[in-house]
Write a protein that holds these residues in place. Structure first.
Motif, PDB file in Angstrom:
ATOM      1  N   HIS A   4     -12.557  -0.603  -0.337  1.00  0.00           N
ATOM      2  CA  HIS A   4     -11.251  -1.114   0.041  1.00  0.00           C
ATOM      3  C   HIS A   4     -10.174  -0.596  -0.916  1.00  0.00           C
ATOM      4  O   HIS A   4     -10.476  -0.016  -1.954  1.00  0.00           O
ATOM      5  CB  HIS A   4     -11.257  -2.636   0.009  1.00  0.00           C
ATOM      6  N   THR A   5      -8.941  -0.847  -0.547  1.00  0.00           N
ATOM      7  CA  THR A   5      -7.787  -0.489  -1.373  1.00  0.00           C
ATOM      8  C   THR A   5      -7.314  -1.725  -2.126  1.00  0.00           C
ATOM      9  O   THR A   5      -7.190  -2.803  -1.549  1.00  0.00           O
ATOM     10  CB  THR A   5      -6.654   0.051  -0.498  1.00  0.00           C
ATOM     11  N   GLY A  38      -5.865  -5.963   8.196  1.00  0.00           N
ATOM     12  CA  GLY A  38      -6.526  -5.351   7.058  1.00  0.00           C
ATOM     13  C   GLY A  38      -6.491  -6.147   5.775  1.00  0.00           C
ATOM     14  O   GLY A  38      -7.023  -5.716   4.751  1.00  0.00           O
ATOM     15  N   PHE A  39      -5.884  -7.341   5.785  1.00  0.00           N
ATOM     16  CA  PHE A  39      -5.836  -8.169   4.579  1.00  0.00           C
ATOM     17  C   PHE A  39      -7.228  -8.695   4.250  1.00  0.00           C
ATOM     18  O   PHE A  39      -7.956  -9.141   5.121  1.00  0.00           O
ATOM     19  CB  PHE A  39      -4.879  -9.350   4.772  1.00  0.00           C
ATOM     20  N   GLU A  59      -8.273  -3.606   3.524  1.00  0.00           N
ATOM     21  CA  GLU A  59      -9.372  -2.800   4.056  1.00  0.00           C
ATOM     22  C   GLU A  59      -9.102  -1.309   3.895  1.00  0.00           C
ATOM     23  O   GLU A  59     -10.021  -0.533   3.643  1.00  0.00           O
ATOM     24  CB  GLU A  59      -9.608  -3.131   5.526  1.00  0.00           C
ATOM     25  N   THR A  60      -7.832  -0.915   4.031  1.00  0.00           N
ATOM     26  CA  THR A  60      -7.468   0.502   3.936  1.00  0.00           C
ATOM     27  C   THR A  60      -6.117   0.660   3.246  1.00  0.00           C
ATOM     28  O   THR A  60      -5.317  -0.290   3.193  1.00  0.00           O
ATOM     29  CB  THR A  60      -7.346   1.148   5.338  1.00  0.00           C
ATOM     30  N   HIS A  92       1.012  -0.003  -7.586  1.00  0.00           N
ATOM     31  CA  HIS A  92      -0.063   0.983  -7.626  1.00  0.00           C
ATOM     32  C   HIS A  92      -1.069   0.668  -6.522  1.00  0.00           C
ATOM     33  O   HIS A  92      -1.307  -0.498  -6.219  1.00  0.00           O
ATOM     34  CB  HIS A  92      -0.838   0.935  -8.954  1.00  0.00           C
ATOM     35  N   HIS A  93      -1.660   1.714  -5.976  1.00  0.00           N
ATOM     36  CA  HIS A  93      -2.795   1.550  -5.069  1.00  0.00           C
ATOM     37  C   HIS A  93      -3.984   2.269  -5.691  1.00  0.00           C
ATOM     38  O   HIS A  93      -3.837   3.363  -6.221  1.00  0.00           O
ATOM     39  CB  HIS A  93      -2.496   2.144  -3.686  1.00  0.00           C
ATOM     40  N   SER A  94      -5.143   1.624  -5.618  1.00  0.00           N
ATOM     41  CA  SER A  94      -6.360   2.217  -6.167  1.00  0.00           C
ATOM     42  C   SER A  94      -7.527   1.904  -5.228  1.00  0.00           C
ATOM     43  O   SER A  94      -7.430   1.059  -4.356  1.00  0.00           O
ATOM     44  CB  SER A  94      -6.638   1.672  -7.576  1.00  0.00           C
ATOM     45  N   THR A  95      -8.617   2.616  -5.446  1.00  0.00           N
ATOM     46  CA  THR A  95      -9.818   2.417  -4.644  1.00  0.00           C
ATOM     47  C   THR A  95     -10.763   1.480  -5.372  1.00  0.00           C
ATOM     48  O   THR A  95     -11.083   1.699  -6.547  1.00  0.00           O
ATOM     49  CB  THR A  95     -10.515   3.771  -4.388  1.00  0.00           C
ATOM     50  N   LEU A  96     -11.194   0.449  -4.681  1.00  0.00           N
ATOM     51  CA  LEU A  96     -12.111  -0.521  -5.267  1.00  0.00           C
ATOM     52  C   LEU A  96     -13.471   0.115  -5.475  1.00  0.00           C
ATOM     53  O   LEU A  96     -14.062   0.663  -4.552  1.00  0.00           O
ATOM     54  CB  LEU A  96     -12.240  -1.742  -4.331  1.00  0.00           C
TER      55      LEU A  96
END
Length: 101
Positions: A4-5, A38-39, A59-60, A92-96
């Motif tokens: 997820h993001t 997507g929450f 989710e994305t 910021h957005h990152s990948t879990l």
């Protein structure tokens, strides 16, 4: 594991804004976020020096970006958004990679 993001937002409040009043008003963001496609989850914390840290799991990345595009236009969030010092906001957005509950 689905990657997820994670959306991380840090910010400060405008001078004179109450921490407790803002925390109560920020509940409206939860309702807004939960209604978005997507929450997954949301956490909001505040450090002793007044730095607010929000973590929202989506989710994305597309879902995170779509919600971000709407949040500033949502009438139920006007009071909450007015309390935030706009120039202090960092997103910021990152990948879990790892999640433990």
């Amino acid at each position: 594991m689905t990657k997820h993001t994670i959306e991380t937002v840090t910010f400060k409040l405008n001078d004179g804004e109450s921490r407790d009043a803002f925390a109560e008003a920020a509940e409206a963001i939860t309702a807004f976020a939960q209604a978005q496609d997507g929450f997954v989850s949301r956490r909001l914390s505040c450090s002793d020096d007044g730095l607010w840290i929000e973590h929202v799991e989506w989710e994305t990345l597309g879902a995170a970006q779509a919600a971000a595009a709407k949040i500033g236009k949502e009438p139920s969030l006007v009071d909450c958004m007015k309390a935030i010092d706009g120039p202090s906001v960092v997103l910021h957005h990152s990948t879990l990679e790892i999640s433990v509950n």
